[in-house]
Design a protein around this motif. Structure first.
Motif, PDB file in Angstrom:
ATOM      1  N   GLY A  49      -0.207  -1.005  15.074  1.00 19.69           N
ATOM      2  CA  GLY A  49       0.865  -1.322  14.456  1.00 19.69           C
ATOM      3  C   GLY A  49       1.380  -0.662  13.437  1.00 19.69           C
ATOM      4  N   ILE A  50       0.468   0.006  12.375  1.00 24.82           N
ATOM      5  CA  ILE A  50       0.996   0.829  11.443  1.00 24.82           C
ATOM      6  C   ILE A  50       1.412   2.201  11.946  1.00 24.82           C
ATOM      7  CG2 ILE A  50      -0.035   2.154   9.386  1.00 24.82           C
ATOM      8  CD1 ILE A  50      -1.981  -0.172   8.805  1.00 24.82           C
ATOM      9  N   VAL A  51       0.782   2.626  12.979  1.00 25.95           N
ATOM     10  CA  VAL A  51       1.291   3.886  13.626  1.00 25.95           C
ATOM     11  C   VAL A  51       2.601   3.827  14.187  1.00 25.95           C
ATOM     12  CG1 VAL A  51       0.874   5.637  15.225  1.00 25.95           C
ATOM     13  CG2 VAL A  51      -1.071   4.778  14.044  1.00 25.95           C
ATOM     14  N   ALA A  52       2.893   2.539  14.849  1.00 26.37           N
ATOM     15  CA  ALA A  52       4.094   2.354  15.497  1.00 26.37           C
ATOM     16  C   ALA A  52       5.290   2.013  14.623  1.00 26.37           C
ATOM     17  CB  ALA A  52       3.947   1.048  16.414  1.00 26.37           C
ATOM     18  N   GLY A  53       5.089   1.602  13.377  1.00 23.61           N
ATOM     19  CA  GLY A  53       5.923   1.155  12.445  1.00 23.61           C
ATOM     20  C   GLY A  53       6.313   2.366  11.648  1.00 23.61           C
ATOM     21  N   PHE A  54       5.337   3.275  11.575  1.00 20.72           N
ATOM     22  CA  PHE A  54       5.607   4.507  10.942  1.00 20.72           C
ATOM     23  C   PHE A  54       6.361   5.476  11.621  1.00 20.72           C
ATOM     24  CE2 PHE A  54       4.534   8.829   9.811  1.00 20.72           C
ATOM     25  CZ  PHE A  54       4.777   8.917   8.477  1.00 20.72           C
ATOM     26  N   ILE A  55       6.264   5.403  13.011  1.00 15.68           N
ATOM     27  CA  ILE A  55       6.897   6.328  13.805  1.00 15.68           C
ATOM     28  C   ILE A  55       8.456   5.852  13.706  1.00 15.68           C
ATOM     29  CG2 ILE A  55       7.112   7.019  16.145  1.00 15.68           C
ATOM     30  CD1 ILE A  55       4.340   7.009  16.466  1.00 15.68           C
ATOM     31  N   VAL A  56       8.678   4.659  13.990  1.00 21.18           N
ATOM     32  CA  VAL A  56       9.987   3.865  14.269  1.00 21.18           C
ATOM     33  C   VAL A  56      10.749   4.021  12.567  1.00 21.18           C
ATOM     34  CG1 VAL A  56      11.298   1.984  14.539  1.00 21.18           C
ATOM     35  CG2 VAL A  56       9.305   2.328  15.877  1.00 21.18           C
ATOM     36  N   ALA A  57      10.034   3.370  11.412  1.00 23.94           N
ATOM     37  CA  ALA A  57      10.818   3.340  10.455  1.00 23.94           C
ATOM     38  C   ALA A  57      10.175   4.123   9.188  1.00 23.94           C
ATOM     39  CB  ALA A  57      11.116   1.806  10.104  1.00 23.94           C
ATOM     40  N   GLY A  58       9.079   4.964   9.330  1.00 25.82           N
ATOM     41  CA  GLY A  58       8.638   6.016   8.275  1.00 25.82           C
ATOM     42  C   GLY A  58       7.885   4.916   7.600  1.00 25.82           C
ATOM     43  N   ILE A  87       5.239   0.245   7.875  1.00 31.90           N
ATOM     44  CA  ILE A  87       3.993   0.350   8.204  1.00 31.90           C
ATOM     45  C   ILE A  87       3.627  -1.159   8.237  1.00 31.90           C
ATOM     46  CG2 ILE A  87       3.398   2.549   7.932  1.00 31.90           C
ATOM     47  CD1 ILE A  87       2.300   1.861   5.279  1.00 31.90           C
ATOM     48  N   VAL A  88       4.089  -2.012   7.159  1.00 32.97           N
ATOM     49  CA  VAL A  88       3.782  -3.439   6.762  1.00 32.97           C
ATOM     50  C   VAL A  88       4.539  -4.050   7.984  1.00 32.97           C
ATOM     51  CG1 VAL A  88       4.038  -5.080   5.323  1.00 32.97           C
ATOM     52  CG2 VAL A  88       3.460  -2.877   4.455  1.00 32.97           C
ATOM     53  N   PRO A  89       5.685  -4.117   8.425  1.00 34.51           N
ATOM     54  CA  PRO A  89       6.136  -5.035   9.501  1.00 34.51           C
ATOM     55  C   PRO A  89       5.360  -4.652  10.839  1.00 34.51           C
ATOM     56  CG  PRO A  89       7.987  -4.097   8.013  1.00 34.51           C
ATOM     57  CD  PRO A  89       6.664  -3.264   7.775  1.00 34.51           C
ATOM     58  N   GLY A  90       5.394  -3.263  11.254  1.00 33.43           N
ATOM     59  CA  GLY A  90       4.573  -3.004  12.259  1.00 33.43           C
ATOM     60  C   GLY A  90       3.243  -3.533  12.492  1.00 33.43           C
ATOM     61  N   GLY A  91       2.458  -3.518  11.258  1.00 36.76           N
ATOM     62  CA  GLY A  91       1.157  -3.943  10.998  1.00 36.76           C
ATOM     63  C   GLY A  91       1.080  -5.506  11.046  1.00 36.76           C
ATOM     64  N   VAL A 147      -5.658   2.653  21.038  1.00 42.60           N
ATOM     65  CA  VAL A 147      -4.365   2.535  21.251  1.00 42.60           C
ATOM     66  C   VAL A 147      -3.438   3.274  20.056  1.00 42.60           C
ATOM     67  CG1 VAL A 147      -2.223   1.076  21.709  1.00 42.60           C
ATOM     68  CG2 VAL A 147      -4.116   0.311  22.827  1.00 42.60           C
ATOM     69  N   GLY A 148      -4.030   2.806  19.013  1.00 42.29           N
ATOM     70  CA  GLY A 148      -3.535   3.628  17.750  1.00 42.29           C
ATOM     71  C   GLY A 148      -3.669   4.963  17.576  1.00 42.29           C
ATOM     72  N   VAL A 172      -5.158  -7.613   5.409  1.00 39.36           N
ATOM     73  CA  VAL A 172      -5.556  -6.328   5.811  1.00 39.36           C
ATOM     74  C   VAL A 172      -4.167  -5.473   5.788  1.00 39.36           C
ATOM     75  CG1 VAL A 172      -6.114  -4.841   7.675  1.00 39.36           C
ATOM     76  CG2 VAL A 172      -7.526  -6.818   7.049  1.00 39.36           C
ATOM     77  N   VAL A 173      -3.097  -5.917   6.248  1.00 38.43           N
ATOM     78  CA  VAL A 173      -1.933  -5.165   6.403  1.00 38.43           C
ATOM     79  C   VAL A 173      -1.263  -4.822   4.925  1.00 38.43           C
ATOM     80  CG1 VAL A 173       0.592  -5.647   6.982  1.00 38.43           C
ATOM     81  CG2 VAL A 173      -1.130  -6.117   8.771  1.00 38.43           C
ATOM     82  N   ALA A 174      -1.371  -6.050   4.124  1.00 39.24           N
ATOM     83  CA  ALA A 174      -0.998  -5.480   2.705  1.00 39.24           C
ATOM     84  C   ALA A 174      -1.732  -4.529   2.027  1.00 39.24           C
ATOM     85  CB  ALA A 174      -1.095  -7.021   2.024  1.00 39.24           C
ATOM     86  N   GLY A 175      -3.101  -4.512   2.441  1.00 41.07           N
ATOM     87  CA  GLY A 175      -4.037  -3.376   1.870  1.00 41.07           C
ATOM     88  C   GLY A 175      -3.905  -2.121   2.609  1.00 41.07           C
ATOM     89  N   ALA A 176      -3.513  -2.203   3.707  1.00 41.41           N
ATOM     90  CA  ALA A 176      -3.455  -0.941   4.595  1.00 41.41           C
ATOM     91  C   ALA A 176      -2.484  -0.004   3.985  1.00 41.41           C
ATOM     92  CB  ALA A 176      -3.080  -1.430   6.022  1.00 41.41           C
ATOM     93  N   SER A 177      -1.219  -0.715   3.259  1.00 39.92           N
ATOM     94  CA  SER A 177      -0.447   0.217   2.725  1.00 39.92           C
ATOM     95  C   SER A 177      -0.823   0.748   1.449  1.00 39.92           C
ATOM     96  CB  SER A 177       1.151  -0.500   2.534  1.00 39.92           C
ATOM     97  OG  SER A 177       0.878  -1.450   1.618  1.00 39.92           O
TER      98      SER A 177
END
Length: 296
Positions: free
Chosen positions: A69-78, A82-86, A122-123, A206-211
């Motif tokens: 999700g982080i990868v996809a979010g970064f590819i789509v919106a920079g 990453i937080v919405p995708g994750g 997948v990521g 995790v999503v909050a911390g991943a960023s």
């Protein structure tokens, strides 16, 4: 701007001693520090349940499962995506892990391992499919604490707030499930429902911390402070408070070390995680000294 460039800019300015005033006055330090404080609160509460449930492997699986999700979010919106995708993938992973928890203990671990490896693979495939961005995505695995934008900070604060609200609203039932799942089910508690809430809250943390600290280091926030707190706390509530305090103080200590002018730049997120480990070592040593004094 890289950490080395930020460090050079800091050195070019007035000399200072790292402290709270410095963190508050420097925007590139203040936003990461606020994010770490929010993560400390969320991880302190969620980590307490992770420790009581002995669900460290589940937390590890969630941290790796949000990677696509982080990868996809970064590819789509920079970076701001990453937080919405994750978050989207985190909900999916939490649902799958909840279903896996219905099985026997061995099957539960096997299902968790399958979720971890599948989502993470997948990521990696998505990352390698966009080779021009793979270097930046690799950096996201270890965090970009000093590049926190106002948008990412707001998203992370919202994710932490959701995790805290979910766990506080279900705290008594969460404790009952953590201590004895069979007795909780016999008492009429819908264990699967609270498993889902727990997994979603861990995923939000995790999503909050991943960023901030990356998907590979965020587990330290969920596991280490709670392990330190369990050595000194006498109740789950005090354990959550201790874990939050340990995470917050370690975050400040790590930021202070990273902001100091060393001979070579150091990773601020790595400094924060090392500070968490130092706090654990000191707690273990202090607990040992107290026990030895009581025996004598």
């Amino acid at each position: 701007m890289t950490f080395a460039e930020l460090l050079e800019a800091t050195r070019a300015g007035a000399q200072y001693v790292p402290g709270l005033a410095t963190v508050a006055s420097a925007p590139y330090l203040f936003r990461p520090f606020v994010m770490l404080l929010a993560l400390a609160v969320s991880a302190g509460i969620a980590g307490t349940l992770v420790n009581l449930r002995r669900a460290e492997f589940t937390a590890e699986a969630v941290s790796h499962s949000v990677f696509p999700g982080i990868v996809a979010g970064f590819i789509v919106a920079g970076l701001d995506g990453i937080v919405p995708g994750g978050a989207v993938v985190g909900v999916v992973a939490a649902t799958v892990l909840t279903l896996a928890a219905q099985r026997a203990a061995a099957a539960d671990e096997a299902g968790t391992a399958i979720v971890l490896s599948t989502f993470y693979a997948v990521g990696l495939v998505l990352s390698l499919a966009h080779s021009d961005k793979s270097g930046q995505l690799e950096a996201l695995m270890f965090g970009r604490l000093l590049e926190v934008s106002p948008e990412r900070l707001g998203q992370a604060l919202l994710a932490c707030a959701c995790a805290v609200a979910l766990l506080c609203a279900t705290w008594p039932a969460q404790l009952a499930v953590a201590y004895d799942r069979v007795l909780a089910r016999a008492s009429g508690i819908r264990v699967q429902r609270y498993d889902a809430v727990f997994n979603v809250a861990v995923a939000a943390t995790v999503v909050a911390g991943a960023s901030a600290v990356g998907v590979l280091l965020v587990v330290g926030f969920l596991v280490v402070p709670a392990a330190s707190a369990r050595l000194v706390a006498r109740s789950p509530r005090s354990m959550a408070c201790w874990a939050t305090g340990v995470a917050a103080v370690s975050s400040y200590a790590g930021m202070a070390v990273a902001a100091a002018p060393p001979s070579r730049p150091v990773s601020p997120q790595a400094c924060v995680v090392v500070a968490l480990l130092v706090a654990l070592v000191l707690t273990v040593a202090g607990k040992g000294l107290v026990n030895r004094a009581r025996r004598h």
